[in-house]
Design an enzyme around this catalytic site. Structure first.
Site, PDB file in Angstrom:
ATOM      1  N   CYS A   1       0.867  -1.193   0.000  1.00 14.73           N
ATOM      2  CA  CYS A   1       0.000   0.000   0.000  1.00 14.73           C
ATOM      3  C   CYS A   1       0.897   1.235   0.000  1.00 14.73           C
ATOM      4  O   CYS A   1       1.593   1.486   0.993  1.00 14.73           O
ATOM      5  CB  CYS A   1      -0.911  -0.010   1.229  1.00 14.73           C
TER       6      CYS A   1
ATOM      7  N   HIS B   1      -2.128  -4.694 -10.597  1.00 13.03           N
ATOM      8  CA  HIS B   1      -2.805  -3.527 -11.181  1.00 13.03           C
ATOM      9  C   HIS B   1      -3.076  -3.761 -12.669  1.00 13.03           C
ATOM     10  O   HIS B   1      -2.239  -4.356 -13.367  1.00 13.03           O
ATOM     11  CB  HIS B   1      -1.938  -2.268 -11.014  1.00 13.03           C
TER      12      HIS B   1
ATOM     13  N   GLU C   1     -10.166   0.240  -6.393  1.00 11.74           N
ATOM     14  CA  GLU C   1      -9.246  -0.637  -5.681  1.00 11.74           C
ATOM     15  C   GLU C   1      -9.841  -1.996  -5.344  1.00 11.74           C
ATOM     16  O   GLU C   1     -11.011  -2.099  -4.930  1.00 11.74           O
ATOM     17  CB  GLU C   1      -8.773   0.016  -4.376  1.00 11.74           C
TER      18      GLU C   1
ATOM     19  N   CYS D   1      -4.586   6.315  -4.886  1.00 14.51           N
ATOM     20  CA  CYS D   1      -4.014   4.970  -4.728  1.00 14.51           C
ATOM     21  C   CYS D   1      -2.519   5.081  -5.027  1.00 14.51           C
ATOM     22  O   CYS D   1      -2.148   5.395  -6.164  1.00 14.51           O
ATOM     23  CB  CYS D   1      -4.690   3.981  -5.677  1.00 14.51           C
TER      24      CYS D   1
ATOM     25  N   GLY E   1      -1.284   2.245  -7.220  1.00 11.16           N
ATOM     26  CA  GLY E   1      -1.949   2.458  -8.509  1.00 11.16           C
ATOM     27  C   GLY E   1      -1.299   3.577  -9.291  1.00 11.16           C
ATOM     28  O   GLY E   1      -1.169   3.500 -10.520  1.00 11.16           O
TER      29      GLY E   1
HETATM   30  N1  LIG Z   1      -6.419  -2.155  -2.559  1.00  8.88           N
HETATM   31  C1  LIG Z   1      -5.005  -2.519  -2.694  1.00  8.88           C
HETATM   32  C2  LIG Z   1      -4.248  -2.261  -1.373  1.00  8.88           C
HETATM   33  C3  LIG Z   1      -4.152  -0.786  -1.025  1.00  8.88           C
HETATM   34  C4  LIG Z   1      -3.412  -0.013  -2.091  1.00  8.88           C
HETATM   35  C5  LIG Z   1      -3.599   1.511  -2.099  1.00  8.88           C
HETATM   36  N2  LIG Z   1      -4.427   2.063  -1.065  1.00  8.88           N
HETATM   37  C6  LIG Z   1      -2.244   2.221  -2.177  1.00  8.88           C
HETATM   38  O1  LIG Z   1      -2.113   3.351  -1.689  1.00  8.88           O
HETATM   39  O2  LIG Z   1      -1.316   1.626  -2.782  1.00  8.88           O
HETATM   40  C7  LIG Z   1      -4.907  -4.017  -3.071  1.00  8.88           C
HETATM   41  O3  LIG Z   1      -5.844  -4.758  -2.759  1.00  8.88           O
HETATM   42  O4  LIG Z   1      -3.879  -4.394  -3.652  1.00  8.88           O
END
Ligand SMILES: N[C@H](CCC[C@H](N)C(=O)O)C(=O)O
Length: 287
Positions: free
Chosen positions: A75, A172, A221, A230, A233
């Site tokens: 994250c 991603h 997400e 994100c 992301g």
């Molecule tokens: N939902 C993402 C995790 C959080 C990523 C995001 N909040 C960031 O800042 O990188 C996943 O399931 O891979």
């Protein structure tokens, strides 16, 4: 049982941060999801759990749970909130720390202006390692990247999207759109997230190219729905754009919740993510 927590965000991507060094924390998936629930709980996109590391050369370990309670590998916005948390709580006096995550070690650094830069490690572009099942798909190279056509069944019928597939430790799928504000994020996001070609599901990115050093980005997400920003992301989108010959490093990423900056020198090099980390309030919850 009482649990102390800190509510934080990074460009509007919000977190519940829990110190599991100075308090006993052992919750189930259902309990993490209950804490993150926007109506019945505290509410957050992710829960971050701070622990001592058992890995040589690492200062801390942190675990990441999505709003749906699922534990995930990485994250980017959370890594920045993590650094601010351990600094504010006096758990470290260092400004650069090494943190063990489910997917390896990241190296965040607290900058003098209060922002945080994180070495997010090198991206992985091999579909099978993302993981993404590309069997039978006729992907084609654009610049140095392969675009994968994916048929998305929608209420109005099937349509094909063209995806770059990138792992930042977490998976991603990024597509270029003309206008993020009109992009079908709510409709297509969950269909991409749950597409059978992504065995671990996927985060779905919608990127608008504004210039060689600037994009607008929305991300639906995995396990959380659309977030205001994100971090991983943003890294994945910039890597995909550079590989397609559409962007040059560094890139300013404009998300709905704020601005992030991403730098990447190319294949094999780490991706650097810089942005804000804000403490909103402290709390205590009874479980
Ligand atoms: N939902 C993402 C995790 C959080 C990523 C995001 N909040 C960031 O800042 O990188 C996943 O399931 O891979």
């Amino acid at each position: 049982m009482k649990l102390k927590f800190t509510k934080m965000h990074g460009a509007g991507n919000d977190f519940i941060v829990v110190d599991a060094i100075n308090q006993q924390v052992d919750l189930s998936t259902q309990q993490w999801a209950a804490l993150a629930d926007r109506r019945f709980g505290i509410g957050a996109d992710q829960v971050l759990v701070v622990q001592k590391s058992d890995t040589e050369g690492c200062d801390f370990r942190y675990r990441i749970f999505n709003n749906d309670g699922g534990e995930v590998e990485q994250c980017g916005n959370g890594a920045r909130a993590f650094v601010k948390f351990v600094t504010e709580k006096g758990l470290t006096t260092q400004r650069a720390i090494r943190v063990q995550t489910m997917n390896g070690i990241i190296a965040p650094r607290l900058e003098d202006d209060g922002s945080v830069t994180v070495d997010m490690g090198a991206p992985v572009l091999e579909p099978a390692l993302v993981p993404f099942d590309s069997a039978g798909l006729a992907g084609w190279a654009e610049g140095g990247d392969t675009l994968w056509p994916l048929s998305i069944e929608q209420p109005g019928g099937a349509n094909t999207v063209f995806l770059s597939v990138v792992s930042m430790g977490n998976p991603h799928a990024v597509q270029v759109v003309d206008d993020v504000d009109c992009a079908p994020v709510e409709q297509s996001g969950p269909l991409i997230e749950h597409h059978p070609r992504f065995p671990n599901r996927v985060n779905a990115g919608f990127m608008q190219i504004e210039g060689r050093h600037r994009i607008k980005l929305r991300v639906y997400e995995r396990g959380a729905g659309e977030t205001l920003a994100c971090g991983t992301g943003s890294c994945a989108a910039v890597v995909a754009g550079i590989r397609r010959g559409l962007l040059d490093s560094p890139v300013q990423v404009s998300a709905r919740g704020g601005e992030l900056s991403v730098a990447w020198a190319g294949i094999g090099a780490p991706v650097y993510l810089t942005g804000p980390a804000v403490t909103v309030f402290e709390g205590e919850v009874t479980l």
